[in-house]
Write a protein that holds these residues in place. Structure first.
Motif, PDB file in Angstrom:
ATOM      1  N   THR A 227       0.822  -1.206   0.000  1.00  0.00           N
ATOM      2  CA  THR A 227       0.000   0.000   0.000  1.00  0.00           C
ATOM      3  C   THR A 227       0.857   1.257   0.000  1.00  0.00           C
ATOM      4  OG1 THR A 227      -1.741  -1.196   1.204  1.00  0.00           O
ATOM      5  CG2 THR A 227      -1.846   1.218   1.199  1.00  0.00           C
ATOM      6  N   LEU A 228       1.932   1.253   0.781  1.00  0.00           N
ATOM      7  CA  LEU A 228       2.830   2.405   0.802  1.00  0.00           C
ATOM      8  C   LEU A 228       3.547   2.580  -0.536  1.00  0.00           C
ATOM      9  CD1 LEU A 228       4.356   2.070   4.387  1.00  0.00           C
ATOM     10  CD2 LEU A 228       2.688   3.758   3.573  1.00  0.00           C
ATOM     11  N   ALA A 229       3.881   1.458  -1.198  1.00  0.00           N
ATOM     12  CA  ALA A 229       4.498   1.567  -2.526  1.00  0.00           C
ATOM     13  C   ALA A 229       3.526   2.201  -3.523  1.00  0.00           C
ATOM     14  CB  ALA A 229       4.935   0.180  -3.000  1.00  0.00           C
ATOM     15  N   THR A 230       2.258   1.821  -3.407  1.00  0.00           N
ATOM     16  CA  THR A 230       1.244   2.454  -4.265  1.00  0.00           C
ATOM     17  C   THR A 230       1.136   3.937  -3.967  1.00  0.00           C
ATOM     18  OG1 THR A 230      -0.004   0.376  -4.339  1.00  0.00           O
ATOM     19  CG2 THR A 230      -1.177   2.408  -4.928  1.00  0.00           C
ATOM     20  N   ALA A 231       1.196   4.295  -2.681  1.00  0.00           N
ATOM     21  CA  ALA A 231       1.151   5.702  -2.301  1.00  0.00           C
ATOM     22  C   ALA A 231       2.341   6.463  -2.867  1.00  0.00           C
ATOM     23  CB  ALA A 231       1.104   5.845  -0.785  1.00  0.00           C
ATOM     24  N   GLN A 232       3.513   5.815  -2.869  1.00  0.00           N
ATOM     25  CA  GLN A 232       4.689   6.477  -3.430  1.00  0.00           C
ATOM     26  C   GLN A 232       4.530   6.721  -4.925  1.00  0.00           C
ATOM     27  OE1 GLN A 232       8.328   4.332  -2.760  1.00  0.00           O
ATOM     28  NE2 GLN A 232       9.624   5.973  -3.581  1.00  0.00           N
ATOM     29  N   ARG A 233       3.987   5.743  -5.636  1.00  0.00           N
ATOM     30  CA  ARG A 233       3.752   5.938  -7.068  1.00  0.00           C
ATOM     31  C   ARG A 233       2.734   7.057  -7.304  1.00  0.00           C
ATOM     32  NH1 ARG A 233       3.663   0.245  -6.979  1.00  0.00           N
ATOM     33  NH2 ARG A 233       1.377   0.273  -7.109  1.00  0.00           N
ATOM     34  N   MET A 234       1.707   7.095  -6.469  1.00  0.00           N
ATOM     35  CA  MET A 234       0.723   8.158  -6.616  1.00  0.00           C
ATOM     36  C   MET A 234       1.333   9.526  -6.342  1.00  0.00           C
ATOM     37  SD  MET A 234      -2.448   6.210  -4.753  1.00  0.00           S
ATOM     38  CE  MET A 234      -3.482   7.644  -4.750  1.00  0.00           C
ATOM     39  N   ALA A 235       2.250   9.611  -5.384  1.00  0.00           N
ATOM     40  CA  ALA A 235       2.927  10.877  -5.114  1.00  0.00           C
ATOM     41  C   ALA A 235       3.758  11.312  -6.317  1.00  0.00           C
ATOM     42  CB  ALA A 235       3.811  10.745  -3.873  1.00  0.00           C
ATOM     43  N   SER A 236       4.454  10.342  -6.949  1.00  0.00           N
ATOM     44  CA  SER A 236       5.237  10.673  -8.143  1.00  0.00           C
ATOM     45  C   SER A 236       4.333  11.163  -9.275  1.00  0.00           C
ATOM     46  CB  SER A 236       6.038   9.443  -8.592  1.00  0.00           C
ATOM     47  OG  SER A 236       6.935   9.025  -7.569  1.00  0.00           O
ATOM     48  N   ASP A 237       3.217  10.473  -9.448  1.00  0.00           N
ATOM     49  CA  ASP A 237       2.277  10.913 -10.488  1.00  0.00           C
ATOM     50  C   ASP A 237       1.746  12.309 -10.184  1.00  0.00           C
ATOM     51  OD1 ASP A 237       2.639   8.487 -11.688  1.00  0.00           O
ATOM     52  OD2 ASP A 237       0.817   7.578 -10.877  1.00  0.00           O
TER      53      ASP A 237
END
Length: 396
Positions: A227-237
């Motif tokens: 879930t945190l990895a998904t959050a990191q990708r969303m932050a990059s986007d």
């Protein structure tokens, strides 16, 4: 500089006229004194006229009608001196000059009064000194021509002043328009940054809450890390989208139906929720502002669904009609949510300003937004008239 040069020429002309006038005195009794007095009055009038033009401050102390009096004196004296016979014919030039200046600088009534005064002086002098029919008719005609030239000159001057005023107003309007365009562009970019950050931070908040629940409630570290990895990708986007907003690079925006399809797929992949997207009608090519407005509305509606109705399927529908575009985003209400027959004022469930901002964005394009519960579903409907954006029909 031009006024000084003009008066230098007038002074030289006055000297030449004086020489021509008195080189051969007239034979009629009283003609020579009349010419001498008339020429002296012309010189006095010329001096006063020069004072008005070259020393406006000194002329202002003498009164506002000094120029009118000077021109009247010059016109009458020159007309009388020219009609006194002998070699005084050249003095008529100053009567024409005085009437030309009167027609150019004075009002129409004042110019006509000065013209009548000059004509009266001509006729009186012609009768007293027994002038022929030529001077009695020719001299007045010359004065009338000078008056007409003066009025034409005044008309050209007024037209030039009006043109200069219109040009100044046009330049001022262009400057104000440029300033308004800059402010509008700043507001558009600020609105875009707000929407991107609100969407990205809202998604991050949901992901962080999910990761926290996985760690504290279920003690599932593996899923929490995912879930945190998904959050990191969303932050990059979100950073990428923010940079696009800052630089206002909207030329690479895809057609609206493709942008919405991508948004639906991304939402389904992030939250594991079935998110469907359908279209109806013939797709139209929209300007970037219209595309971005509807795209941000869809993203806000998807984010609200993820916040307040997690796990419930979402349906998006885009309808291209002849005169408008309608975007509808709907999801099932959670158990216990209020149901109303009519939609309420646009706002997020928690009282935020996301959908209100979308409504303001659409209003700039003469569109509208409705959001609220309807038949056990939460429905968001955005409406945008096609004539606002002047779209062109695109091929399917």
């Amino acid at each position: 500089m031009l006024s000084a040069a003009a008066w230098l020429v007038r002074t030289i002309g006055l000297v030449i006229v004086g020489v021509l006038t008195f080189r051969s005195p007239p034979a009629q009794p009283g003609a020579l004194p009349t010419q001498a007095i008339a020429f002296a009055l012309v010189c006095v009038a010329a001096a006063v006229w020069a004072l008005v033009e070259l020393r406006p401050a000194a002329a202002a102390r003498l009164g506002g009608r000094v120029l009118t009096a000077a021109l009247a004196l010059m016109a009458a004296a020159a007309a009388l001196g020219a009609s006194a016979g002998g070699a005084g014919d050249s003095v008529i030039a100053f009567a024409a000059v005085a009437l030309l200046a009167a027609g150019s600088e004075l009002s129409l009534i004042a110019a006509l009064v000065l013209g009548a005064l000059a004509l009266l002086a001509f006729e009186i002098g012609g009768i007293v000194f027994n002038d022929g029919i030529g001077p009695l008719l020719g001299y007045p005609l010359l004065v009338v021509v000078g008056l007409l030239f003066g009025r034409n000159r005044a008309a050209y001057r007024i037209q030039a002043e009006q043109s200069a005023m219109l040009l100044a107003q046009h330049q001022q309007l262009r400057a104000e328009q440029r300033r308004a365009d800059v402010l509008d562009e700043r507001a558009r970019i600020a609105r875009e940054i707000h929407d991107v950050l609100a969407h990205s931070l809202g998604a991050l908040s949901i992901q962080i809450q999910a990761a926290r629940a996985l760690l504290t409630d279920q003690h599932d570290e593996q899923r929490a890390l995912e879930t945190l990895a998904t959050a990191q990708r969303m932050a990059s986007d979100g950073l990428v989208e923010t940079r696009r907003a800052v630089h206002a690079l909207r030329a690479d925006t895809l057609p609206l139906h493709e942008e919405l399809a991508r948004a639906a797929q991304a939402h389904a992949a992030r939250y594991g929720v079935r998110t469907s997207f359908t279209t109806a009608g013939t797709p139209s090519t929209l300007p970037p502002d219209a595309t971005v407005a509807l795209l941000r509305t869809a993203q806000e509606a998807l984010m609200n669904a993820a916040k307040h109705a997690p796990g419930h399927p979402i349906e998006m529908h885009l309808d291209y009609a002849d005169q408008h575009i309608r975007l509808t985003v709907g999801n099932d209400l959670v158990h216990g949510a209020p149901v109303a027959a009519a939609p309420r004022a646009p706002q997020t469930v928690d009282g935020g300003y996301g959908l209100t901002g979308m409504r303001e964005r659409l209003r700039l394009l003469r569109g509208s937004l409705e959001a609220g519960p309807r038949q056990k579903r939460w429905i968001v409907t955005a409406h945008l008239p096609l004539d606002t954006a002047h779209p062109q029909k695109a091929a399917r």
